[in-house]
Design a protein around this motif. Structure first.
Motif, mmCIF file in Angstrom:
data_model
loop_
_atom_site.group_PDB
_atom_site.id
_atom_site.type_symbol
_atom_site.label_atom_id
_atom_site.label_comp_id
_atom_site.label_asym_id
_atom_site.label_seq_id
_atom_site.Cartn_x
_atom_site.Cartn_y
_atom_site.Cartn_z
ATOM 1 N N THR A 32 63.450 15.296 98.758
ATOM 2 C CA THR A 32 62.578 14.688 97.749
ATOM 3 C C THR A 32 61.566 13.808 98.464
ATOM 4 O O THR A 32 61.843 13.281 99.539
ATOM 5 N N PHE A 37 66.930 12.527 100.557
ATOM 6 C CA PHE A 37 66.260 11.905 99.416
ATOM 7 C C PHE A 37 65.301 10.822 99.915
ATOM 8 O O PHE A 37 65.691 9.674 100.091
ATOM 9 N N ALA A 88 62.285 10.305 98.407
ATOM 10 C CA ALA A 88 61.336 9.910 97.356
ATOM 11 C C ALA A 88 61.552 8.463 96.951
ATOM 12 O O ALA A 88 62.660 7.940 97.028
ATOM 13 N N ALA A 130 60.937 5.865 90.648
ATOM 14 C CA ALA A 130 60.815 4.628 89.859
ATOM 15 C C ALA A 130 62.194 4.278 89.316
ATOM 16 O O ALA A 130 62.888 5.146 88.772
ATOM 17 N N ASP A 131 62.610 3.042 89.524
ATOM 18 C CA ASP A 131 63.945 2.658 89.058
ATOM 19 C C ASP A 131 64.016 2.587 87.535
ATOM 20 O O ASP A 131 65.063 2.794 86.955
ATOM 21 N N ASN A 144 66.153 4.695 85.233
ATOM 22 C CA ASN A 144 66.015 6.129 85.506
ATOM 23 C C ASN A 144 67.323 6.640 86.090
ATOM 24 O O ASN A 144 68.086 5.865 86.669
ATOM 25 N N PRO A 145 67.585 7.933 86.001
ATOM 26 C CA PRO A 145 68.782 8.441 86.678
ATOM 27 C C PRO A 145 68.639 8.250 88.186
ATOM 28 O O PRO A 145 67.539 8.372 88.720
ATOM 29 N N ASP A 146 69.741 7.920 88.849
ATOM 30 C CA ASP A 146 69.708 7.817 90.314
ATOM 31 C C ASP A 146 70.030 9.213 90.858
ATOM 32 O O ASP A 146 71.174 9.678 90.794
ATOM 33 N N ILE A 147 69.012 9.876 91.368
ATOM 34 C CA ILE A 147 69.141 11.282 91.771
ATOM 35 C C ILE A 147 70.114 11.407 92.934
ATOM 36 O O ILE A 147 71.024 12.241 92.932
ATOM 37 N N LEU A 148 69.912 10.542 93.928
ATOM 38 C CA LEU A 148 70.778 10.570 95.113
ATOM 39 C C LEU A 148 72.232 10.351 94.714
ATOM 40 O O LEU A 148 73.113 11.158 95.051
ATOM 41 N N PHE A 184 67.560 7.166 101.715
ATOM 42 C CA PHE A 184 66.685 6.190 102.360
ATOM 43 C C PHE A 184 66.956 4.823 101.737
ATOM 44 O O PHE A 184 67.358 4.741 100.582
ATOM 45 N N LYS A 188 74.501 0.481 100.660
ATOM 46 C CA LYS A 188 73.917 1.588 99.886
ATOM 47 C C LYS A 188 74.638 2.891 100.202
ATOM 48 O O LYS A 188 74.896 3.701 99.326
ATOM 49 N N LYS A 231 76.341 4.745 97.081
ATOM 50 C CA LYS A 231 75.745 6.015 96.619
ATOM 51 C C LYS A 231 76.455 7.228 97.202
ATOM 52 O O LYS A 231 76.031 8.364 96.985
HETATM 53 O O1 C5P Z 1 68.531 2.072 95.283
HETATM 54 P P1 C5P Z 1 67.348 2.439 96.100
HETATM 55 O O2 C5P Z 1 66.159 2.818 95.281
HETATM 56 O O3 C5P Z 1 66.999 1.444 97.176
HETATM 57 O O4 C5P Z 1 67.872 3.726 96.890
HETATM 58 C C1 C5P Z 1 67.047 4.434 97.714
HETATM 59 C C2 C5P Z 1 67.566 5.828 97.868
HETATM 60 O O5 C5P Z 1 67.990 6.364 96.624
HETATM 61 C C3 C5P Z 1 66.466 6.746 98.338
HETATM 62 O O6 C5P Z 1 67.058 7.761 99.115
HETATM 63 C C4 C5P Z 1 65.905 7.283 97.039
HETATM 64 O O7 C5P Z 1 65.256 8.520 97.214
HETATM 65 C C5 C5P Z 1 67.149 7.407 96.193
HETATM 66 N N1 C5P Z 1 66.915 7.200 94.751
HETATM 67 C C6 C5P Z 1 67.036 8.283 93.896
HETATM 68 N N2 C5P Z 1 66.860 8.099 92.546
HETATM 69 C C7 C5P Z 1 66.572 6.887 92.049
HETATM 70 C C8 C5P Z 1 66.452 5.777 92.910
HETATM 71 C C9 C5P Z 1 66.625 5.977 94.254
HETATM 72 O O8 C5P Z 1 67.294 9.402 94.348
HETATM 73 N N3 C5P Z 1 66.412 6.739 90.737
#
Ligand code: C5P
Length: 415
Positions: A198, A276, A278, A281-282, A309-313, A330, A348, A352
């Protein structure tokens, strides 16, 4: 890379007229030490800073200075000079040379060679900070990089003119590292592997004309996708809106929102590797307005209701049948202290459930967001590695090499 790593490779080095030209002599020496053939073009202004004799002695080759030299044109025309190499390096690349390149001029040997070459071009800019940041120079840099040239530096620091700022030519070591990356033919160790990357920001609509976003450029994520593909992986790159060109040999899915990014990532599964990078946006507005919000009648401060937002990672790294074998996240933080940055990355990594976290400081002064260079710490189960400041392409190459090594070393346990 080691001594002899550039054996049989040939570099055409263009030395333009800047005080940093003395560093190019050191660069010639290092390239020769590694076995490269180095031919040099010295501009008229360049010859005011270093002598043709020094350049010839260090390169062991005749120095090329004139566009219309009867002997040169009969022995080796400028077209052949431009093509008979693996890479053209311009160090120092002055503001004037960048401007002339951007215009496609060919009125001296250096510009004629740069126009005629069919090989990659690496530019190491060097100039006064004001000249570098001038909109005209920045426009020219955009033009020449848009035309495909690569940049190394410039760095921040003391400048020869006595000022301090961005404009110092990258050190010979950094230029050499970049040359080695550009000339290296990475082994296709990821052949048969599937990868998901991403990249870029996401945009979360507030109304039809406004959105929540961030300054992510997508440079690092795109470079990682390209580096994995170069090593033989089949790569899907899911990217938010960026100005970056699609990397060669990569399947690119363009999305806008975090939810769309998650959906596109899910559709790309199963994969062996997921990176990941990207800046998702949180938060997103709870209910984007259907029509443009108006100022009229509103109080001077309004509240915007947002939801997470959903946390994709975190979602895709959960244990399960579709969890990629190696998940890399990241951690971009505004944290200058490496120890604390690494500490947060460790937290993290655990929260995660990813295998590695690449941590970097993105404080405004670092120039990382949107910039070309990055200083990262790679946190794995085995500990933390701090890498030197590198061009984002070099960070990507190292990370891809490390991924390939980890998958080769042990298909199951990633350390
Ligand atoms: O929690 P934070 O935003 O610092 O985490 C960063 C990592 O989580 C990055 O790898 C980012 O691409 C991923 N991320 C995600 N989806 C989100 C927020 C962060 O995949 N909504």
């Amino acid at each position: 890379m080691s001594a002899g790593a550039l054996e049989t490779r040939s570099v055409l080095l263009v030395i333009a007229g800047g005080i940093a030209a003395y560093k190019s002599l050191e660069l010639i020496r290092r390239l020769k030490d590694r076995g490269a053939r180095v031919r040099c073009v010295l501009t008229r202004a360049g010859a005011e800073f270093v002598t043709p004799l020094s350049v010839a002695a260090l390169s062991g080759e005749k120095v090329h200075q004139e566009l219309l030299s009867l002997t040169d044109e009969s022995e080796m025309g400028h077209i052949r000079l431009a093509r008979d190499c693996d890479l053209v390096v311009v160090a120092p690349a002055t503001a004037d040379l960048l401007a002339r390149m951007a215009q496609g001029r060919a009125d001296d040997l250096a510009t004629a060679v740069l126009l005629a070459t069919d090989k990659p071009i690496l530019l190491a800019p060097a100039m006064n900070a004001q000249m570098w940041s001038h909109p005209a120079t920045q426009r020219n840099v955009q033009t020449v990089t848009g035309d495909g040239a690569h940049l190394v530096g410039p760095a921040a620091g003391d400048l020869a003119c006595g000022e301090v700022g961005v404009g110092r030519m990258a050190e010979p070591d950094e230029i050499l590292a970049r040359i080695e990356t550009m000339l290296a033919r990475p082994a296709r160790l990821l052949e048969g592997k599937m990868a998901l990357v991403t990249s870029g920001p996401t945009r979360e609509a507030i109304d039809p004309v406004r959105y929540l976003g961030n300054f992510s450029s997508g440079k690092q994520g795109h470079a990682i996708a390209a580096a994995l593909a170069e090593r033989g992986a089949r790569v899907v790159l899911v990217t938010g809106p960026t100005a970056e060109p699609d990397p060669a040999g990569v399947t690119v899915q363009r999305i806008e929102t975090g939810q769309q990014m998650l959906d596109a990532c899910r559709a790309a599964l199963p994969v062996d590797i997921a990176v990941f990078a990207a800046a998702v946006a949180d938060w997103r507005p709870v209910a984007p307005a259907a029509a443009k919000l108006k100022k009229d009648g509103q109080p001077s401060a309004i509240a915007l209701a947002v939801t997470e937002n959903p946390d994709i990672l975190a979602t895709l790294a959960r244990p399960g049948t579709t969890r990629p074998q190696l998940v890399v996240g990241f951690a971009a933080e505004t944290e200058a202290d490496p120890a604390r940055l690494i500490e947060r990355a460790r937290a993290k990594r655990a929260s995660k459930n990813c295998d590695w976290v690449v941590a970097n400081d993105v404080s405004p002064g670092t120039g990382v967001l949107g910039g070309r260079r990055n200083t990262v710490h790679v946190v794995t189960a085995g500990g933390a590695e701090s890498w030197p400041t590198l061009d984002k392409n070099d960070v990507a190459a190292r990370l891809a090499d490390r991924i390939a090594a980890a998958l080769q070393a042990d298909g199951r346990a990633i350390a």
